[in-house]
Design a protein around this motif. Structure first.
Motif, PDB file in Angstrom:
ATOM      1  N   ASP A 297       9.737  29.303  69.754  1.00 12.54           N
ATOM      2  CA  ASP A 297       9.427  28.003  68.869  1.00 12.54           C
ATOM      3  C   ASP A 297       8.041  27.439  69.420  1.00 12.54           C
ATOM      4  O   ASP A 297       7.460  27.670  70.735  1.00 12.54           O
ATOM      5  N   TRP A 298       7.409  26.720  68.719  1.00 16.08           N
ATOM      6  CA  TRP A 298       5.927  26.406  68.849  1.00 16.08           C
ATOM      7  C   TRP A 298       5.718  25.813  70.282  1.00 16.08           C
ATOM      8  O   TRP A 298       5.045  25.920  70.899  1.00 16.08           O
ATOM      9  N   SER A 299       6.623  24.645  70.305  1.00 11.67           N
ATOM     10  CA  SER A 299       6.474  23.868  71.407  1.00 11.67           C
ATOM     11  C   SER A 299       6.612  24.727  72.901  1.00 11.67           C
ATOM     12  O   SER A 299       5.864  24.393  73.799  1.00 11.67           O
ATOM     13  N   GLN A 300       7.692  25.255  72.657  1.00 13.94           N
ATOM     14  CA  GLN A 300       7.687  26.561  73.820  1.00 13.94           C
ATOM     15  C   GLN A 300       6.463  27.277  74.058  1.00 13.94           C
ATOM     16  O   GLN A 300       6.103  27.678  75.226  1.00 13.94           O
ATOM     17  N   ALA A 301       5.926  27.691  73.022  1.00 12.08           N
ATOM     18  CA  ALA A 301       4.831  28.643  73.054  1.00 12.08           C
ATOM     19  C   ALA A 301       3.640  28.094  73.699  1.00 12.08           C
ATOM     20  O   ALA A 301       2.916  28.722  74.575  1.00 12.08           O
ATOM     21  N   VAL A 302       3.606  26.788  73.528  1.00  7.52           N
ATOM     22  CA  VAL A 302       2.340  26.093  74.099  1.00  7.52           C
ATOM     23  C   VAL A 302       2.548  26.008  75.547  1.00  7.52           C
ATOM     24  O   VAL A 302       1.683  26.235  76.344  1.00  7.52           O
ATOM     25  N   VAL A 303       3.857  25.429  75.853  1.00  8.54           N
ATOM     26  CA  VAL A 303       3.842  25.251  77.397  1.00  8.54           C
ATOM     27  C   VAL A 303       3.954  26.631  78.280  1.00  8.54           C
ATOM     28  O   VAL A 303       3.664  26.568  79.310  1.00  8.54           O
ATOM     29  N   ILE A 304       4.537  27.826  77.535  1.00 12.99           N
ATOM     30  CA  ILE A 304       4.368  29.054  78.132  1.00 12.99           C
ATOM     31  C   ILE A 304       3.062  29.599  78.318  1.00 12.99           C
ATOM     32  O   ILE A 304       2.418  30.051  79.384  1.00 12.99           O
TER      33      ILE A 304
END
Length: 340
Positions: A297-304
């Motif tokens: 997921d994009w939002s998860q990819a950003v924080v990761i």
């Protein structure tokens, strides 16, 4: 330092742009599931990575007949990484720091220069081994694009040229000196369209060739022994992938081995070929895209991505600043031999 602050602004700008592409509420929800324990574990793994890099340098030093402690080499390597960020010179600044420390510690500067140059080459060779696996994963998932292919080809060509230059220095000081002098003349002709004075010194080219030849003259083992430092380099990449795993676990994001290998391969690939030091600003922009293409997921990819880069870039940067300041004897400040 002014350039470095510009880079920091670029990093923050990329982060803000990335966050603006998704709903703030979704990112907040992701952050609420964060587990601090895994973040601390990632930092611990990063510290183990420092030791592994020191061990890789030590194996190259032994190949050239030099003895040095692992912790000392880890500290110099971390300081060299800091220099390469604040004074980006394609790794030359870090090599100069190693040569400077060699003179202060009584080691032959030529051998240490070769050791630092070999480290850059063998580290690339180690990553190419990991990248080949990552490419297989991308092909199987139909996610391989022209960007990854072009960047991989550029890295391979760079490594081959780099290896050829070192091999030429191993075989003939005169031939390497002539080649580097010819390259310097060509670059100076091009630069003269923009500035009057020479950009590269032909005298320095021959001096560098002499240092390389002198360094290889003390080779105590067969060239096949270079496999050992490559294996240490692969272990180092495995540790960085463990940091990425911790970033996924920190936010309870499901993943597979293929996602970790492919995501790391793309991030590290563009870290190397990026025009910015350590890929700052570029990796932060491309890694979320790569992870989202791997069904994260994009939002998860950003924080990761931001978590991974905090541990693998900002933590080493801070430790490197401390290591650089601590490299002195009797209050003498470490020199980088002309690095600005």
């Amino acid at each position: 330092m002014k350039k470095f602050f510009v880079i920091i602004i670029l990093f923050l700008g990329i982060a803000v742009i990335a966050i603006s592409f998704t709903e703030l509420e979704t990112i907040i929800q992701t952050l609420q599931h964060a587990h601090l324990g895994f973040f601390i574990l990632a930092i611990m793994v990063q510290f183990i990575w420092f030791i592994v890099m020191g061990r890789m340098y030590q194996s190259i030093y032994h190949l050239l007949g030099i003895d040095e402690a692992i912790l000392t080499l880890s500290r110099i390597a971390t300081a060299a990484n800091f220099i390469n960020v604040v004074a980006p010179t394609a790794g030359v600044g870090g090599i100069a720091l190693f040569a400077s420390e060699a003179r202060r510690r009584g080691h032959p500067a030529g051998k240490v220069t070769v050791a630092a140059a070999l480290f850059l080459l063998l580290d690339q060779a180690a990553f190419l081994c990991v990248l080949s696996v990552g490419m297989i994963v991308l092909v199987r998932r139909n996610n391989l694009t022209g960007g990854e292919i072009s960047a991989s080809f550029f890295l391979l060509v760079t490594a081959i040229i780099y290896a050829f230059v070192l091999y030429l220095g191993y075989r003939s000081e005169e031939k390497l000196g002539n080649l580097l002098a010819k390259i310097a003349r060509t670059v100076n002709r091009i630069v003269k369209f923009f500035r009057k004075e020479d950009y590269l010194s032909e005298i320095r080219a021959h001096a560098f060739a002499h240092e390389v030849s002198e360094g290889f003259s003390g080779l105590t083992e067969q060239p096949t022994s270079l496999v050992r430092p490559v294996m240490w380099g692969i272990l180092g990449k495995a540790l960085l992938m463990c940091v990425l795993v911790c970033a996924f676990l920190s936010f309870e994001v499901p993943f597979s081995a293929g996602t970790i290998i492919a995501g790391f391969s793309i991030a590290y690939l563009f870290l190397i070929v990026s025009p910015t030091p350590s890929g700052i600003g570029i990796v932060e922009g491309l890694m979320p895209i790569a992870l989202s293409s791997l069904r994260v997921d994009w939002s998860q990819a950003v924080v990761i991505t931001l978590t991974y880069r905090t541990v693998t870039f900002w933590v080493p940067f801070g430790i490197g600043a401390w290591a650089f300041r601590s490299l002195h004897t009797g209050g003498e400040q470490p020199s980088t031999n002309g690095v600005k």
